[in-house]
Design an enzyme around this catalytic site. Structure first.
Site, PDB file in Angstrom:
ATOM      1  N   LYS A   4       0.840  -1.206   0.000  1.00 21.24           N
ATOM      2  CA  LYS A   4       0.000   0.000   0.000  1.00 21.24           C
ATOM      3  C   LYS A   4       0.873   1.254   0.000  1.00 21.24           C
ATOM      4  O   LYS A   4       0.614   2.209  -0.729  1.00 21.24           O
ATOM      5  CB  LYS A   4      -0.930  -0.011   1.223  1.00 21.24           C
TER       6      LYS A   4
ATOM      7  N   GLN B 180      -4.273  -1.360   9.856  1.00 20.49           N
ATOM      8  CA  GLN B 180      -4.235  -2.673   9.215  1.00 20.49           C
ATOM      9  C   GLN B 180      -4.835  -3.726  10.156  1.00 20.49           C
ATOM     10  O   GLN B 180      -4.410  -3.846  11.303  1.00 20.49           O
ATOM     11  CB  GLN B 180      -2.793  -3.038   8.840  1.00 20.49           C
TER      12      GLN B 180
ATOM     13  N   ASP C 172     -10.484   3.139   4.424  1.00 19.34           N
ATOM     14  CA  ASP C 172     -10.903   1.740   4.277  1.00 19.34           C
ATOM     15  C   ASP C 172     -12.417   1.599   4.111  1.00 19.34           C
ATOM     16  O   ASP C 172     -12.900   0.533   3.733  1.00 19.34           O
ATOM     17  CB  ASP C 172     -10.479   0.942   5.527  1.00 19.34           C
TER      18      ASP C 172
END
Ligand code: NAP
Length: 283
Positions: free
Chosen positions: A53, A97, A120
């Protein structure tokens, strides 16, 4: 014989477009989107995801910071960090994460992220937006799946769609997004009966389970569009939830694993970071 929908190629186009957008943002706002990724603990898979990412952000001309925290961090300490990032005007996107260690309540952390920094799309207000069909940040994997489906040019309206898997991050949001496109949607899960019959009726089949080759060739309707979200390691090889070789003989379009949904998830995350930047800086 199918057309293979290459997430690798499609994501390149998206990433190039994001890079162009970032250059324009730099010219307009004199700053670029900044994504902060928080990694708690040492899980190697998580580390490889966050590295990918970060790399993608930098290649797109964005700023990206990885904050690594020891697995012993307390919930209160992690919350303090989230609040600091929420208040930092130089930060446009916050990604924690997952998974995080068991002693921390994942929902408490996700709820604490400001909605407009939730790259997200996991914050309850963004989840609600998917269900209400109102504007919000879409979760990256479902967003990438919808981009892939649209790239085929196949009309979704009125089609029968089967989504196998009902997780909050993939199955449920994909089902809602397909419904928004006027598909007739069935959601299947571990207690579903007659999966084969349901699958054989599906014009659109999305498999998001995590069981290697569970969707066999005989379950595919002739001419279907098949999206394989699953990532499974078998004999040191990555395979999906769909038996690709058998399914591609019947499907009109199919995604490969690897090189399918995975790269699209990262490309969608970059798009989300730009969206968050615009929500914050465009105020
Ligand atoms: P998850 O939270 O474990 O959910 C799996 C779903 O599959 C559950 O709803 C479960 O049903 C269902 N299921 C399990 N066994 C089944 C069976 N025999 N028949 C039908 N349904 C069954 O997984 P997830 O996070 O959604 O991820 C699914 C897969 O996608 C994994 O392989 C993951 O690695 C992959 N993934 C890939 C990406 C990417 O970017 N490429 C992103 C996210 C996930 P119940 O609800 O009844 O338990």
């Amino acid at each position: 014989m199918s057309n293979v929908i290459s997430g690798k190629e499609l994501s390149k186009t998206i990433r190039a477009k994001v890079k162009e957008d970032v250059e324009k943002l730099q010219a307009t706002y004199n700053k670029v989107p900044h994504l902060v990724v928080v990694l708690v603990g040492e899980d190697p898979a998580s580390l490889s995801y966050v590295t990918a990412k970060e790399r993608a952000c930098k290649r797109a001309g964005m700023k990206s910071t990885l904050l690594r925290k020891d697995a012993s961090i307390t919930q209160a300490e992690l919350l303090t960090l989230i609040h600091e990032l929420n208040d930092d005007p130089d930060v446009h996107g916050i990604l924690v994460q997952l998974p995080i260690p068991d002693h921390i309540d994942e929902n408490v952390i996700i709820d604490a992220i400001k909605q407009e920094k939730d790259v997200d799309g996991f914050h309850p207000l963004n989840v609600a937006a998917v269900h209400l069909g109102t504007p919000g940040i879409l979760p990256a994997t479902p967003k990438g799946i919808m981009t892939m489906l649209k790239s085929t040019g196949v009309e979704l309206k009125g089609k029968r769609a089967l989504v196998i898997g009902r997780s909050n991050i993939v199955g449920k949001p994909v089902a809602m997004l397909l419904l928004k496109e006027h598909a007739t949607v069935t959601i299947a899960h571990s207690r579903t009966q007659n999966m084969g019959d349901l699958a054989r009726e599906a014009d659109i089949l999305v498999a998001a389970v995590g069981r290697a080759n569970m969707v066999t060739g005989d379950m595919i309707k002739e001419g279907a569009v098949v999206i394989d979200v699953g990532v499974n390691r078998v004999d040191d090889k990555l395979v999906g939830d769909v038996d690709f070789e058998a399914a591609k003989e019947k499907a009109a379009f199919i995604t490969p694993v690897p090189g399918g949904v995975g790269p699209m998830t990262i490309a969608s995350l970059l798009e989300n970071t730009v969206e968050c930047f615009l929500m914050i800086e465009g105020k």
